[in-house]
Design a protein around this motif. Structure first.
Motif, PDB file in Angstrom:
ATOM      1  N   ALA A  49      -0.066   6.550 -17.532  1.00 48.79           N
ATOM      2  CA  ALA A  49       0.910   6.002 -16.580  1.00 48.79           C
ATOM      3  C   ALA A  49       0.212   5.533 -15.305  1.00 48.79           C
ATOM      4  O   ALA A  49       0.521   4.459 -14.770  1.00 48.79           O
ATOM      5  N   MET A  50      -0.726   6.339 -14.812  1.00 47.42           N
ATOM      6  CA  MET A  50      -1.477   5.938 -13.613  1.00 47.42           C
ATOM      7  C   MET A  50      -2.293   4.681 -13.859  1.00 47.42           C
ATOM      8  O   MET A  50      -2.427   3.824 -12.971  1.00 47.42           O
ATOM      9  N   GLU A  51      -2.849   4.564 -15.043  1.00 43.97           N
ATOM     10  CA  GLU A  51      -3.660   3.390 -15.365  1.00 43.97           C
ATOM     11  C   GLU A  51      -2.798   2.126 -15.390  1.00 43.97           C
ATOM     12  O   GLU A  51      -3.211   1.075 -14.889  1.00 43.97           O
ATOM     13  N   TYR A  52      -1.590   2.239 -15.951  1.00 43.97           N
ATOM     14  CA  TYR A  52      -0.690   1.078 -15.958  1.00 43.97           C
ATOM     15  C   TYR A  52      -0.235   0.728 -14.535  1.00 43.97           C
ATOM     16  O   TYR A  52      -0.142  -0.452 -14.175  1.00 43.97           O
ATOM     17  N   VAL A  53       0.043   1.746 -13.733  1.00 44.61           N
ATOM     18  CA  VAL A  53       0.454   1.511 -12.344  1.00 44.61           C
ATOM     19  C   VAL A  53      -0.686   0.857 -11.563  1.00 44.61           C
ATOM     20  O   VAL A  53      -0.480  -0.099 -10.804  1.00 44.61           O
ATOM     21  N   ALA A  94      -4.022   9.959  -3.409  1.00 47.05           N
ATOM     22  CA  ALA A  94      -3.061   8.857  -3.450  1.00 47.05           C
ATOM     23  C   ALA A  94      -3.326   7.854  -2.334  1.00 47.05           C
ATOM     24  O   ALA A  94      -3.300   6.638  -2.556  1.00 47.05           O
ATOM     25  N   PHE A  95      -3.602   8.348  -1.123  1.00 47.30           N
ATOM     26  CA  PHE A  95      -3.914   7.454  -0.008  1.00 47.30           C
ATOM     27  C   PHE A  95      -5.182   6.649  -0.296  1.00 47.30           C
ATOM     28  O   PHE A  95      -5.215   5.425  -0.094  1.00 47.30           O
ATOM     29  N   ASN A  96      -6.213   7.322  -0.771  1.00 42.90           N
ATOM     30  CA  ASN A  96      -7.487   6.645  -1.004  1.00 42.90           C
ATOM     31  C   ASN A  96      -7.400   5.618  -2.125  1.00 42.90           C
ATOM     32  O   ASN A  96      -7.847   4.475  -1.958  1.00 42.90           O
ATOM     33  N   TYR A  97      -6.840   6.015  -3.238  1.00 45.90           N
ATOM     34  CA  TYR A  97      -6.769   5.084  -4.370  1.00 45.90           C
ATOM     35  C   TYR A  97      -5.800   3.935  -4.098  1.00 45.90           C
ATOM     36  O   TYR A  97      -6.019   2.816  -4.565  1.00 45.90           O
ATOM     37  N   ALA A  98      -4.754   4.190  -3.340  1.00 46.17           N
ATOM     38  CA  ALA A  98      -3.823   3.113  -3.005  1.00 46.17           C
ATOM     39  C   ALA A  98      -4.502   2.086  -2.106  1.00 46.17           C
ATOM     40  O   ALA A  98      -4.323   0.872  -2.280  1.00 46.17           O
ATOM     41  N   LEU A 128       3.360  10.291  -9.633  1.00 44.53           N
ATOM     42  CA  LEU A 128       2.756  10.453 -10.965  1.00 44.53           C
ATOM     43  C   LEU A 128       1.797  11.640 -11.025  1.00 44.53           C
ATOM     44  O   LEU A 128       1.164  11.870 -12.064  1.00 44.53           O
ATOM     45  N   GLY A 129       1.668  12.371  -9.917  1.00 45.36           N
ATOM     46  CA  GLY A 129       0.882  13.606  -9.961  1.00 45.36           C
ATOM     47  C   GLY A 129      -0.402  13.606  -9.169  1.00 45.36           C
ATOM     48  O   GLY A 129      -1.119  14.615  -9.135  1.00 45.36           O
ATOM     49  N   MET A 130      -0.744  12.512  -8.512  1.00 53.11           N
ATOM     50  CA  MET A 130      -1.929  12.479  -7.675  1.00 53.11           C
ATOM     51  C   MET A 130      -1.688  13.298  -6.411  1.00 53.11           C
ATOM     52  O   MET A 130      -0.585  13.298  -5.868  1.00 53.11           O
ATOM     53  N   GLY A 131      -2.738  13.966  -5.931  1.00 54.18           N
ATOM     54  CA  GLY A 131      -2.634  14.639  -4.647  1.00 54.18           C
ATOM     55  C   GLY A 131      -2.463  13.619  -3.526  1.00 54.18           C
ATOM     56  O   GLY A 131      -2.797  12.440  -3.690  1.00 54.18           O
ATOM     57  N   THR A 144       0.827  -1.206   0.000  1.00 50.51           N
ATOM     58  CA  THR A 144       0.000   0.000   0.000  1.00 50.51           C
ATOM     59  C   THR A 144       0.859   1.255   0.000  1.00 50.51           C
ATOM     60  O   THR A 144       0.579   2.211  -0.738  1.00 50.51           O
ATOM     61  N   ILE A 145       1.907   1.259   0.810  1.00 49.93           N
ATOM     62  CA  ILE A 145       2.794   2.434   0.891  1.00 49.93           C
ATOM     63  C   ILE A 145       3.479   2.686  -0.447  1.00 49.93           C
ATOM     64  O   ILE A 145       3.555   3.834  -0.926  1.00 49.93           O
ATOM     65  N   ILE A 146       3.982   1.623  -1.063  1.00 49.18           N
ATOM     66  CA  ILE A 146       4.636   1.776  -2.377  1.00 49.18           C
ATOM     67  C   ILE A 146       3.642   2.321  -3.398  1.00 49.18           C
ATOM     68  O   ILE A 146       3.976   3.181  -4.226  1.00 49.18           O
ATOM     69  N   CYS A 147       2.408   1.829  -3.323  1.00 51.67           N
ATOM     70  CA  CYS A 147       1.364   2.303  -4.243  1.00 51.67           C
ATOM     71  C   CYS A 147       1.059   3.781  -4.005  1.00 51.67           C
ATOM     72  O   CYS A 147       0.902   4.555  -4.960  1.00 51.67           O
ATOM     73  N   ILE A 148       0.988   4.190  -2.729  1.00 51.02           N
ATOM     74  CA  ILE A 148       0.741   5.602  -2.401  1.00 51.02           C
ATOM     75  C   ILE A 148       1.829   6.483  -2.999  1.00 51.02           C
ATOM     76  O   ILE A 148       1.540   7.489  -3.675  1.00 51.02           O
ATOM     77  N   VAL A 149       3.069   6.110  -2.755  1.00 46.46           N
ATOM     78  CA  VAL A 149       4.202   6.916  -3.230  1.00 46.46           C
ATOM     79  C   VAL A 149       4.210   6.983  -4.757  1.00 46.46           C
ATOM     80  O   VAL A 149       4.451   8.051  -5.343  1.00 46.46           O
ATOM     81  N   THR A 150       3.923   5.857  -5.404  1.00 50.05           N
ATOM     82  CA  THR A 150       3.937   5.829  -6.872  1.00 50.05           C
ATOM     83  C   THR A 150       2.851   6.720  -7.449  1.00 50.05           C
ATOM     84  O   THR A 150       3.094   7.492  -8.388  1.00 50.05           O
TER      85      THR A 150
END
Length: 485
Positions: free
Chosen positions: A236-240, A209-213, A202-205, A192-198
């Motif tokens: 890029a966000m869609e691939y991530v 970022a916390f919610n979507y991760a 990529l430009g998410m607030g 989850t943390i790696i997903c938040i940072v990624t």
């Protein structure tokens, strides 16, 4: 008989945990200074009253949880979490009736991702965070979460884990289940943390970022924007998102093994992972070709939409970056198969699980061999684990009950005036904890708000059945369950 005092004790402890989770969201409300503070404060007080009451009635209980108790405590735990989890929505009047509030909470905790909210962007930040947090906690399991944080409360934790875990074959774990729970939750938190940072890079607030991760790693699908991931218009966000959903659909014990041994080849040693990977590959290629040939998509656009949607459906996440309702109907069949199969056992995804597909293929292979060699004794091995005859019978029983429940729900929904395509996919989506549906009345990008109240209650029950793999819930309705012996 059922040890009610122990069940009260465990449920009370779980409600204390839920109150703490609501307190986190209250902190979010205070930070953003929005008007859901009263809703969370009241919900916390009511949840604490429920927690203290249950702990009082269970004050003299021991920790010896029987198998019979484990089924009831798991079912009641998920129900209680949803009953109290609906309070912030209902008290704050952001959802005006309790049926819808309970549906939203059950959809969150079971990581189904279906919503009755037409415009999530009008919700205050605290409630948006609560929606995401319900999915994140429900991803690995509510009771499994308690085993990690309160191991002393679960003297029968192995039985409880067996009642809540997904898949017919339980992976080997640490002899002490509480230790395993902590390690698996560590992998989950790290992912989850790696997903938040990624997402943030990529430009998410930060808030998004916390919610979507959280909802990505939980394969839940709730978002802070009506357009889901498509809101950000970022390939890029869609691939991530696709990558992290894919990882979240993998067995977490297997992921733990890969991380601790620094050996990615261990993935390929799993026949379930191989099936999971090749299904995604085959379905992505087919859908991509259909979009190129029939909808005139460019190659990259077709591949991105196809792989994102296939992974979203097979991991039962429910994110969308395109409107699949406008795709060729042949792709709907592929997506329906994804909804039915689901991800790997021991993951955060729903569906029947790929391990059962592996077992069925091997059983079919054995059946043909048995026809040629009637006297042969043919074992059923999955990655060196012998599948007993009892587990084979359980698999066929589960398939039968799954199909019966699916047919009953589809018939009921059609009878109540929902179009046939939506009736079928709503039933499949609820039972498989998928979230989106296929059809034009209620499409994959739409909310479920227009469904009749009775359908929402049936769907909520089906979400619970699907998350606990049916028998854990249904067994408590069997007359023999309540017999003294």
């Amino acid at each position: 008989m059922v040890n009610l005092k122990l069940i009260y004790k465990v449920l009370g402890s779980l409600l204390f945990i839920e109150a703490f989770l609501m307190l986190i969201c209250l902190g979010v409300s205070v930070y953003y200074d929005e008007d859901d503070l009263f809703a969370f404060a009241t919900a916390i007080i009511l949840t604490l009253i429920g927690a203290f009451t249950l702990r009082y009635y269970g004050r003299e209980a021991n920790n010896n949880l029987s198998r019979r108790d484990s089924y009831l405590v798991v079912t009641l735990a998920w129900t209680a979490f949803s009953l109290f989890g609906a309070l912030p929505f209902f008290i704050g009047a952001y959802i005006t009736n309790y049926t819808d509030a309970f549906f939203e909470a059950m959809s969150g905790f079971t990581t189904t991702g279906a919503t009755i909210i037409n415009d999530v962007e009008i919700l205050p930040k605290g409630l948006l965070f609560w929606r995401s947090l319900t999915q994140w906690v429900g991803g690995l399991g509510i009771v499994f979460f308690m085993i990690a944080v309160l191991p002393s409360m679960t003297g029968g934790s192995v039985k409880v884990f067996a009642a809540e875990a997904t898949g017919p074959v339980k992976s080997k774990m640490h002899p002490r289940l509480s230790a395993s729970a902590k390690w698996i939750w560590s992998i989950y938190i790290l992912l989850t943390i790696i997903c938040i940072v990624t997402y943030w890079l990529l430009g998410m607030g930060v808030f998004d970022a916390f919610n979507y991760a959280m909802t990505t790693t939980a394969t839940g699908g709730f978002g802070t924007h009506n357009a889901s991931i498509a809101f950000f218009s970022s390939p890029a966000m869609e691939y991530v998102s696709t990558f992290f959903c894919f990882l979240a659909g993998v067995n977490f014990v297997l992921l733990y093994s890969v991380v601790t041994h620094f050996n990615i080849k261990r993935l390929w040693h799993s026949s379930e992972f191989r099936l999971y990977f090749f299904l995604i590959l085959a379905f992505t290629i087919y859908v991509s070709l259909e979009l190129i040939l029939r909808n005139s998509y460019s190659i990259e656009h077709a591949f991105r939409s196809a792989v994102f949607t296939v992974v979203s459906f097979i991991t039962t996440t429910g994110f969308f970056n395109d409107d699949a309702a406008l795709w060729p109907h042949s792709t709907w069949i592929v997506l329906a198969v994804c909804m039915f199969i689901g991800g790997m056992s021991g993951s955060t995804s729903g569906g029947m699980k790929c391990i059962r597909g592996v077992m069925l293929f091997k059983m079919l292979k054995n059946e043909f061999r048995q026809m040629l060699h009637p006297s042969a004794v043919l074992p059923l091995n999955v990655d060196g684990y012998n599948i007993s005859q009892q587990r084979r019978s359980s698999l066929m029983s589960l398939l039968l009950v799954y199909l019966l429940l699916f047919v009953v729900a589809a018939f009921l929904f059609t009878y109540l005036g929902i179009d046939s395509t939506n009736s079928v996919t709503i039933a499949m989506s609820s039972l498989g904890n998928v979230g989106p549906t296929l059809g034009r009345q209620i499409g994959p990008t739409m909310s479920w708000s227009e469904l009749p109240a009775i359908v929402k209650w049936v769907c909520s029950f089906y979400m619970l059945l699907g998350r606990l793999e049916i028998f854990t819930v249904l067994v408590i309705f069997a007359p023999n369950y309540w017999n003294e012996n």
